[in-house]
Design a protein around this motif. Structure first.
Motif, PDB file in Angstrom:
ATOM      1  N   ASP A  65      -1.747  -0.329  -9.021  1.00  0.00           N
ATOM      2  CA  ASP A  65      -0.586   0.507  -9.290  1.00  0.00           C
ATOM      3  C   ASP A  65      -0.066   1.064  -7.967  1.00  0.00           C
ATOM      4  O   ASP A  65      -0.474   2.141  -7.541  1.00  0.00           O
ATOM      5  N   VAL A  66       0.824   0.322  -7.321  1.00  0.00           N
ATOM      6  CA  VAL A  66       1.405   0.775  -6.059  1.00  0.00           C
ATOM      7  C   VAL A  66       2.846   1.194  -6.344  1.00  0.00           C
ATOM      8  O   VAL A  66       3.589   0.452  -6.995  1.00  0.00           O
ATOM      9  N   TRP A  67       3.229   2.368  -5.884  1.00  0.00           N
ATOM     10  CA  TRP A  67       4.556   2.958  -6.127  1.00  0.00           C
ATOM     11  C   TRP A  67       4.846   3.097  -7.620  1.00  0.00           C
ATOM     12  O   TRP A  67       5.991   3.031  -8.062  1.00  0.00           O
ATOM     13  N   GLY A  68       3.786   3.237  -8.422  1.00  0.00           N
ATOM     14  CA  GLY A  68       3.973   3.357  -9.863  1.00  0.00           C
ATOM     15  C   GLY A  68       4.379   2.045 -10.516  1.00  0.00           C
ATOM     16  O   GLY A  68       4.826   2.033 -11.661  1.00  0.00           O
ATOM     17  N   LEU A  69       4.204   0.932  -9.797  1.00  0.00           N
ATOM     18  CA  LEU A  69       4.616  -0.385 -10.283  1.00  0.00           C
ATOM     19  C   LEU A  69       3.399  -1.269 -10.518  1.00  0.00           C
ATOM     20  O   LEU A  69       2.413  -1.188  -9.780  1.00  0.00           O
ATOM     21  N   LYS A  70       3.475  -2.138 -11.517  1.00  0.00           N
ATOM     22  CA  LYS A  70       2.402  -3.101 -11.753  1.00  0.00           C
ATOM     23  C   LYS A  70       2.226  -3.917 -10.478  1.00  0.00           C
ATOM     24  O   LYS A  70       3.195  -4.395  -9.900  1.00  0.00           O
ATOM     25  N   ARG A 117       6.878   3.356   3.741  1.00  0.00           N
ATOM     26  CA  ARG A 117       8.206   3.844   4.113  1.00  0.00           C
ATOM     27  C   ARG A 117       9.276   2.786   3.828  1.00  0.00           C
ATOM     28  O   ARG A 117      10.305   3.070   3.215  1.00  0.00           O
ATOM     29  N   VAL A 118       9.014   1.565   4.246  1.00  0.00           N
ATOM     30  CA  VAL A 118       9.985   0.479   4.069  1.00  0.00           C
ATOM     31  C   VAL A 118      10.217   0.194   2.586  1.00  0.00           C
ATOM     32  O   VAL A 118      11.360   0.077   2.142  1.00  0.00           O
ATOM     33  N   CYS A 119       9.167   0.098   1.810  1.00  0.00           N
ATOM     34  CA  CYS A 119       9.325  -0.263   0.405  1.00  0.00           C
ATOM     35  C   CYS A 119       9.936   0.857  -0.419  1.00  0.00           C
ATOM     36  O   CYS A 119      10.721   0.585  -1.331  1.00  0.00           O
ATOM     37  N   ARG A 120       9.625   2.097  -0.104  1.00  0.00           N
ATOM     38  CA  ARG A 120      10.293   3.200  -0.805  1.00  0.00           C
ATOM     39  C   ARG A 120      11.802   3.161  -0.518  1.00  0.00           C
ATOM     40  O   ARG A 120      12.627   3.386  -1.400  1.00  0.00           O
ATOM     41  N   TYR A 121      12.150   2.848   0.723  1.00  0.00           N
ATOM     42  CA  TYR A 121      13.568   2.704   1.073  1.00  0.00           C
ATOM     43  C   TYR A 121      14.204   1.567   0.263  1.00  0.00           C
ATOM     44  O   TYR A 121      15.303   1.733  -0.293  1.00  0.00           O
ATOM     45  N   MET A 122      13.532   0.415   0.203  1.00  0.00           N
ATOM     46  CA  MET A 122      14.096  -0.749  -0.504  1.00  0.00           C
ATOM     47  C   MET A 122      14.217  -0.476  -2.005  1.00  0.00           C
ATOM     48  O   MET A 122      15.179  -0.910  -2.640  1.00  0.00           O
ATOM     49  N   ILE A 123      13.261   0.250  -2.576  1.00  0.00           N
ATOM     50  CA  ILE A 123      13.355   0.639  -3.993  1.00  0.00           C
ATOM     51  C   ILE A 123      14.583   1.528  -4.178  1.00  0.00           C
ATOM     52  O   ILE A 123      15.395   1.304  -5.088  1.00  0.00           O
ATOM     53  N   VAL A 156       0.870  -1.173   0.000  1.00  0.00           N
ATOM     54  CA  VAL A 156       0.000   0.000   0.000  1.00  0.00           C
ATOM     55  C   VAL A 156       0.908   1.224   0.000  1.00  0.00           C
ATOM     56  O   VAL A 156       1.826   1.314   0.807  1.00  0.00           O
ATOM     57  N   ASP A 157       0.643   2.165  -0.896  1.00  0.00           N
ATOM     58  CA  ASP A 157       1.500   3.350  -0.985  1.00  0.00           C
ATOM     59  C   ASP A 157       0.892   4.575  -0.316  1.00  0.00           C
ATOM     60  O   ASP A 157       0.993   5.688  -0.820  1.00  0.00           O
ATOM     61  N   LYS A 158       0.297   4.358   0.846  1.00  0.00           N
ATOM     62  CA  LYS A 158      -0.246   5.484   1.616  1.00  0.00           C
ATOM     63  C   LYS A 158       0.864   6.060   2.495  1.00  0.00           C
ATOM     64  O   LYS A 158       1.448   5.342   3.305  1.00  0.00           O
ATOM     65  N   PRO A 159       1.160   7.359   2.334  1.00  0.00           N
ATOM     66  CA  PRO A 159       2.195   7.983   3.163  1.00  0.00           C
ATOM     67  C   PRO A 159       1.921   7.766   4.654  1.00  0.00           C
ATOM     68  O   PRO A 159       0.780   7.810   5.098  1.00  0.00           O
ATOM     69  N   GLY A 160       2.988   7.505   5.384  1.00  0.00           N
ATOM     70  CA  GLY A 160       2.868   7.286   6.821  1.00  0.00           C
ATOM     71  C   GLY A 160       2.710   5.832   7.216  1.00  0.00           C
ATOM     72  O   GLY A 160       2.910   5.480   8.376  1.00  0.00           O
ATOM     73  N   ARG A 161       2.339   4.975   6.272  1.00  0.00           N
ATOM     74  CA  ARG A 161       2.202   3.548   6.581  1.00  0.00           C
ATOM     75  C   ARG A 161       3.587   2.898   6.557  1.00  0.00           C
ATOM     76  O   ARG A 161       4.403   3.208   5.671  1.00  0.00           O
TER      77      ARG A 161
END
Length: 140
Positions: free
Chosen positions: A55-60, A34-40, A25-30
């Motif tokens: 479409d989560v984080w602009g990814l399929k 935070r973790v997945c944006r870091y890993m990307i 889920v790409d809801k800010p604050g979750r």
């Protein structure tokens, strides 16, 4: 197999390239966001899995880990503990087994651990992959 050895954990994080994220889920604050944006940003290929989002984080985004058309190295769970055994069963349906089934901080599942035992899949419970990556990346 449970990892407690930090050198083995660091080596695993270094070897893993493709991570399926169940509960993406790409809801800010979750935490998952935070973790997945870091890993990307750290260079991992993240494949989001969510039954309703496309479409989560602009990814399929895939409805199930079994729908992902490429092999994944690690399955990372951001789901409540009671759902982990079901996801472990899905993982066992995959043609190519992931190296690791990672349950994020606060998530435990003895049933998932038991289901995956004997399949050469490392099971990690109650650990944040981002925190471990920050603390261990490059420290084999």
């Amino acid at each position: 197999m449970l990892i407690v050895d930090k050198k083995k954990l660091a080596a695993l994080l270094d070897e893993v390239k493709v991570i399926a994220v169940i509960g993406a889920v790409d809801k800010p604050g979750r935490p998952v966001d935070r973790v997945c944006r870091y890993m990307i940003d750290a260079g991992y290929q993240i494949i989001p899995v969510h039954p309703k989002r496309q479409d989560v984080w602009g990814l399929k985004t895939y409805k199930s880990v079994t729908d992902i058309p490429v092999p994944v190295d690690l399955v990372n769970l951001f789901r409540a503990s009671e759902f982990c055994a079901g996801h472990a069963r899905e993982v066992l349906e995959l043609e190519n087994m992931p190296r690791c089934f990672w349950m994020q901080e606060g998530i435990f599942s003895p049933e998932a651990r038991e289901l995956l035992s004997g399949n050469n899949i490392t099971v990690i419970e109650d650990r944040c992959i981002m925190v471990d990556h920050i603390n261990l990346a490059g420290k084999k």
